[in-house]
Design a protein around this motif. Structure first.
Motif, short mmCIF file in Angstrom:
data_model
loop_
_atom_site.label_atom_id
_atom_site.label_comp_id
_atom_site.label_asym_id
_atom_site.label_seq_id
_atom_site.Cartn_x
_atom_site.Cartn_y
_atom_site.Cartn_z
N ARG A 78 0.33 4.15 0.18
CA ARG A 78 -0.11 4.97 2.08
C ARG A 78 0.41 4.89 3.40
O ARG A 78 1.03 5.22 4.23
CB ARG A 78 -1.83 5.13 2.31
CG ARG A 78 -2.31 5.47 1.29
CD ARG A 78 -3.73 5.44 2.27
NE ARG A 78 -4.77 4.54 2.60
CZ ARG A 78 -5.29 4.05 1.94
NH1 ARG A 78 -5.69 4.65 0.76
NH2 ARG A 78 -5.39 2.82 1.96
N GLU B 181 -6.64 6.93 6.08
CA GLU B 181 -6.77 7.07 4.78
C GLU B 181 -7.12 7.60 3.26
O GLU B 181 -6.81 7.24 2.49
CB GLU B 181 -8.86 6.18 5.34
CG GLU B 181 -9.67 6.05 4.02
CD GLU B 181 -11.29 5.83 4.31
OE1 GLU B 181 -12.04 5.08 3.43
OE2 GLU B 181 -11.39 6.12 4.58
N GLU B 182 -7.20 9.06 4.34
CA GLU B 182 -6.45 9.89 3.50
C GLU B 182 -5.67 11.05 3.39
O GLU B 182 -5.82 12.26 4.47
CB GLU B 182 -7.51 10.52 3.14
CG GLU B 182 -9.27 9.99 2.62
CD GLU B 182 -10.32 10.74 2.21
OE1 GLU B 182 -9.75 11.80 2.75
OE2 GLU B 182 -11.49 10.53 1.76
N ASN C 61 0.94 -1.69 -0.12
CA ASN C 61 0.17 0.44 -0.12
C ASN C 61 0.66 1.32 0.02
O ASN C 61 1.96 1.11 0.96
CB ASN C 61 -1.15 0.08 0.99
CG ASN C 61 -1.68 1.23 1.09
OD1 ASN C 61 -1.73 2.47 0.81
ND2 ASN C 61 -2.72 0.88 1.47
N LEU D 12 -7.95 7.64 12.14
CA LEU D 12 -8.40 6.96 11.00
C LEU D 12 -8.72 7.63 9.79
O LEU D 12 -8.11 6.97 8.78
CB LEU D 12 -9.89 6.46 11.22
CG LEU D 12 -10.45 4.84 12.76
CD1 LEU D 12 -11.61 4.68 12.81
CD2 LEU D 12 -8.92 3.82 11.75
N LYS D 13 -9.47 8.83 9.61
CA LYS D 13 -9.23 9.65 8.70
C LYS D 13 -7.98 9.96 8.25
O LYS D 13 -7.93 9.80 6.62
CB LYS D 13 -10.17 10.66 8.94
CG LYS D 13 -10.24 11.56 7.90
CD LYS D 13 -11.30 12.76 8.78
CE LYS D 13 -11.51 14.21 6.99
NZ LYS D 13 -11.97 13.16 6.07
N THR E 137 -11.02 -1.44 11.00
CA THR E 137 -10.70 -0.67 10.61
C THR E 137 -9.61 0.26 10.23
O THR E 137 -9.26 0.54 9.25
CB THR E 137 -11.67 0.74 11.42
OG1 THR E 137 -11.32 0.50 12.38
CG2 THR E 137 -12.83 0.41 11.61
N SER F 77 -7.85 -2.16 8.20
CA SER F 77 -8.47 -2.38 6.53
C SER F 77 -7.86 -1.02 5.68
O SER F 77 -7.42 -1.30 4.84
CB SER F 77 -9.65 -2.36 6.33
OG SER F 77 -10.10 -0.98 7.34
N ARG F 78 -6.78 -0.12 6.26
CA ARG F 78 -6.39 1.04 5.78
C ARG F 78 -5.31 0.87 5.86
O ARG F 78 -4.65 1.60 4.72
CB ARG F 78 -6.80 2.36 6.83
CG ARG F 78 -8.22 2.78 6.63
CD ARG F 78 -8.21 3.63 7.52
NE ARG F 78 -9.87 4.42 7.88
CZ ARG F 78 -10.53 3.67 7.83
NH1 ARG F 78 -11.22 2.00 8.24
NH2 ARG F 78 -11.95 4.27 7.88
#
Length: 207
Positions: A6, A81-82, A4, A77-78, A102, A105-106
């Motif tokens: 990220r 993800e971004e 990934n 979390l946010k 959660t 999963s990112r």
């Protein structure tokens, strides 16, 4: 290292050592490391503030801890993800179960397979009496959360593999409940008494 772009999660028992190795491998690109015993909400806020500092080149934020609190993970979390432009996250911990689904999963996850060794504890569960129980509890009542969880796992290993005791359903469930209670910040003294009393009762019934 991670599929990934990220970033990712690294599961290893060598948290600080692996963080240093990652820092070295990233040079000359910039990295910022946040190393904690227990990663809390205030640490997450510090990470988020660092992430929003603009960068022309890729900057990697390395978050290493023996445990990550649920509020801290939810706060991240946010941004996981971004992530802001040119920001990569690497989270390092000793156990996959540390992270919320959660969070997992990112980011992609890499797990190092290291052999965990358990030394025999100075307590016999097979012949446990009240004085032995309270002496052990007193000796171990000031451990940090990750140390407390490791002690419970060590007790279970001792019961099953070292003393080879035929554990009852109550005894097995006691270990599971103990790990959950420690995660909820219950007093270790009370948790240890709960676990060990199950073995004390077994000794009394056998007499």
């Amino acid at each position: 290292m991670f599929a990934n772009e990220r970033g990712g999660i690294l599961i290893t028992s060598e948290i600080e050592e692996r963080a240093r190795e990652i820092e070295e491998s990233l040079r000359p690109l910039r990295s910022v490391t946040f190393m904690r015993d227990d990663f809390k909400i205030e640490d997450a806020k510090e990470v988020i503030a660092e992430a929003y500092k603009s960068e022309e080149n890729t900057k990697t934020l390395i978050l290493g801890a023996k445990s990550f609190t649920v509020p801290a993970q939810n706060a991240l979390l946010k941004i996981l993800e971004e992530p802001p432009r040119n920001i990569v996250f690497i989270l390092i911990a000793p156990n996959k179960s540390t992270f919320l689904p959660t969070v997992r999963s990112r980011l992609s996850l890499t797990q190092e397979h290291t052999q965990r060794t358990h030394e025999a504890l100075p307590i016999s569960l097979k012949t446990l009496d009240l004085s032995g129980l309270f002496a052990f509890v007193k000796e171990n009542d000031r451990l940090k959360k990750h140390e407390a969880k490791a002690l419970i796992e060590q007790l279970m290993h001792q019961a099953i593999h070292i003393e080879k005791l035929p554990l009852s359903t109550v005894q097995l469930e006691g270990f599971d409940k103990a790990l959950r209670l420690i995660e909820l910040n219950s007093r270790l003294q009370s948790v240890l008494v709960m676990v060990l009393m199950n073995f004390l009762k077994e000794v009394k019934r056998g007499r």
